[in-house]
Design an enzyme around this catalytic site. Structure first.
Site, short mmCIF file in Angstrom:
data_model
loop_
_atom_site.label_atom_id
_atom_site.label_comp_id
_atom_site.label_asym_id
_atom_site.label_seq_id
_atom_site.Cartn_x
_atom_site.Cartn_y
_atom_site.Cartn_z
N LEU A 95 47.67 37.09 41.38
CA LEU A 95 48.37 36.91 42.66
C LEU A 95 48.28 35.48 43.18
CD1 LEU A 95 47.34 40.23 44.45
CD2 LEU A 95 49.46 39.72 43.23
N THR A 125 54.81 44.90 36.10
CA THR A 125 54.57 43.65 35.37
C THR A 125 53.35 42.86 35.85
OG1 THR A 125 56.14 42.54 36.86
CG2 THR A 125 56.99 43.33 34.75
N ILE A 173 49.98 43.28 35.84
CA ILE A 173 48.88 43.09 34.90
C ILE A 173 49.36 42.33 33.68
CG2 ILE A 173 47.34 44.35 33.34
CD1 ILE A 173 46.88 46.35 35.61
N VAL A 227 45.81 47.69 43.62
CA VAL A 227 46.70 48.84 43.54
C VAL A 227 47.56 48.83 42.28
CG1 VAL A 227 46.79 49.15 46.03
CG2 VAL A 227 48.49 47.70 44.92
N ALA A 267 42.40 40.25 37.74
CA ALA A 267 42.71 38.96 37.14
C ALA A 267 41.45 38.23 36.69
CB ALA A 267 43.51 38.10 38.12
N ALA A 280 49.84 50.76 37.04
CA ALA A 280 50.75 51.05 35.93
C ALA A 280 50.93 49.81 35.07
CB ALA A 280 52.10 51.53 36.46
N GLY A 321 37.12 37.66 41.47
CA GLY A 321 36.98 38.72 40.46
C GLY A 321 38.24 39.56 40.38
N LYS A 356 51.59 56.58 29.79
CA LYS A 356 52.86 56.27 30.45
C LYS A 356 53.92 55.99 29.39
CE LYS A 356 55.12 52.69 33.25
NZ LYS A 356 54.97 51.43 33.96
N SER A 375 32.51 37.75 45.67
CA SER A 375 31.67 38.28 46.73
C SER A 375 31.94 39.76 46.89
CB SER A 375 31.94 37.56 48.05
OG SER A 375 31.30 38.22 49.13
#
Length: 504
Positions: free
Chosen positions: A333, A344, A346, A47, A16, A50, A13, A78, A39
């Site tokens: 990731l 960058t 997200i 984290v 991403a 931004a 989850g 931002k 899970s």
């Protein structure tokens, strides 16, 4: 579609996974079944607070209401990123969104700025950016400029709580038919003939099978790496930071509409203001500073009191050698890690999802589709990598071994060529669909102290007096426009104030 709907299973989850689920729910309304396995016992990195302006494309595509989304995620606005102590201690500059100056004829603005600067007629580059003026004055507005039609609208991104964003997208996805399966994946099975992933075995003994698997299992890469052994291209010889320590601190009354990145002895520290807390973290090289020293640096730099114990995250900057391997696509990731210096993370999730939608397979996955997805992904990652390396390479700092190593290192040929092209006569070339524009490269190249030897000869066509007036007028127009904007904190309170107790 014949026989049965095509089934897509998202493993993991977090930001991403739920971004992928929300997109599939929105655009794959018929002929597909979407499952997401996660899970409650497995945490996420969470984290990434931004963003960059491209997030508008994603949220708009889903039909999200901006103010409702910001209320739900504790979001603020931002306008750019302030870099402190990167070029040298005591120096700061802004990499702001949007235009810098105004192009004239065939030439970009910066060619006139270079000439004016050489004549003592120009200030810092930020004087010619509306976003920089507004950010430093802590002002905000949406929509077209109000004081001069020649000024552009002010582009913006967001700061928000990534965990709350994932929760928000989960609600969105489940109401549109995504099936969430609670459980831990304990084994990945593969087809003995094709080598494709054939199923995900959960801790309760259930096997979940799919036609296409999306790996959102984070650094572990449970499918793409542990099951398929795809391989990883390590970039730590260019980007030596390999640890981050994150800690939230108490809500600040000062909602600065920009991210701050402050360089330290062996890396840098971020500050991201949200409505209900401030996000903080330190990124560092464990070869140059201990975790205790990095933690002390982080805590001593907080504006408000810490709300939790610091949390350490180990990483290796780089990417999978193939982000789409067999019937598995890695996103987030699981696909690779780019340190969050230019916000960058997200966006890389967003662009991977968009790329997959364009190349979405039917019942047969074509090798050409996989190859094109990987080619585009590699190009995007490598050009972002070069942009981040530039921040480390272009420095005069020699106060620590870390900065001397960064200053003296050899860089990728693609970056070296960009720097040399700029050093000569201030030329910047953006290739294909590079994420960062010419204006983005301009602000970091100039902000980090690389000034070209010359400028384009056509910039000499304007008289010295007209050149000085041109520069002065742009600065004053930006200052006047920013001056009539609303205070950023007041703007947030009026339009998208988060409910009390958010995130508790």
């Amino acid at each position: 579609m014949a026989n049965h709907p095509l089934r897509i299973v998202i493993a993991g989850g977090g930001t991403a996974g739920w971004m992928a689920a929300a997109t599939f729910a929105r655009f794959l309304e018929t002929g597909y079944e979407i499952d997401l396995i996660e899970s409650d016992d497995i945490g996420t990195v969470g984290v990434g607070e931004a963003t960059i302006p491209q997030i508008h494309l994603f949220n708009d595509a889903l039909g999200l209401d901006e103010d409702a989304f910001l209320r739900a995620t504790g979001g603020t606005f931002k306008l750019g990123i302030e870099f402190v102590d990167w070029f040298k201690p005591g120096h700061r500059y802004m990499h702001a969104f949007g235009d810098v100056g105004r192009d004239v004829g065939l030439l970009p603005f910066h060619q006139y700025w270079l000439r004016a600067r050489s004549l003592g007629l120009a200030g810092d580059l930020g004087a010619y950016s509306l976003n920089t003026h507004a950010a430093l004055a802590e002002r905000m507005q949406r929509g077209p400029a109000r004081t001069a039609r020649t000024l552009p609208s002010m582009p913006y991104a967001y700061h928000f709580d990534a965990g709350l964003y994932a929760r928000y997208l989960r609600r969105y996805s489940e109401t549109r038919g995504v099936n969430r399966i609670e459980g831990k994946i304990v084994r990945v099975t593969r087809d003995g003939e094709s080598g494709d992933v054939s199923g995900l075995v959960l801790d309760n003994g259930t096997t979940v099978a799919a036609d296409l698997y999306i790996d959102c299992t984070g650094f572990r890469g449970l499918l793409i790496e542990e099951a398929l052994g795809t391989g990883y291209e390590d970039w730590t010889h260019w980007l030596p930071c390999d640890r981050a320590i994150a800690v939230p601190s108490a809500r600040s009354e000062k909602f600065t509409p920009y991210t701050r990145s402050t360089a330290h002895a062996a890396g840098w520290q971020w500050r991201i203001p949200l409505q209900h807390r401030t996000g903080n973290g330190v990124v560092f090289s464990s070869a140059h500073i201990s975790e205790d020293e990095a933690t002390a640096t982080l805590l001593s730099g907080l504006d408000t009191s810490a709300m939790a114990d610091p949390r350490t995250i180990a990483f290796r900057t780089g990417r999978r050698k193939r982000m789409w391997n067999r019937n598995v696509v890695a996103i987030g990731l699981a696909a690779g890690f780019m340190e969050p210096l230019e916000s960058t993370s997200i966006h890389l999730i967003q662009s991977a999802i968009s790329r997959l939608l364009k190349l979405l397979p039917g019942r047969v996955i074509a090798d050409a589709d996989r190859s094109e997805f990987n080619r585009q992904s590699d190009f995007e990652y490598e050009r972002i990598r070069d942009f981040i390396i530039l921040h480390y390479k272009a420095t005069t700092r020699d106060d620590t071994p870390f900065w001397r190593q960064c200053r003296d290192m050899a860089v990728p040929d693609t970056l070296a060529a960009k720097i040399e092209l700029w050093r000569g006569n201030g030329h910047i070339v953006r290739e294909h669909e590079e994420l960062f524009t010419e204006v983005g490269w301009l602000q970091v190249l100039a902000g980090q102290g690389i000034i070209p030897a010359g400028h384009h000869p056509l910039a000499d066509a304007i008289s010295t007096s007209d050149l000085g007036e041109f520069m002065d007028t742009i600065d004053k127009l930006n200052a006047r426009e920013a001056g009539q904007m609303q205070d950023h904190a007041a703007f947030v309170a009026q339009h998208c104030a988060a409910p009390a107790g958010l995130g508790a």
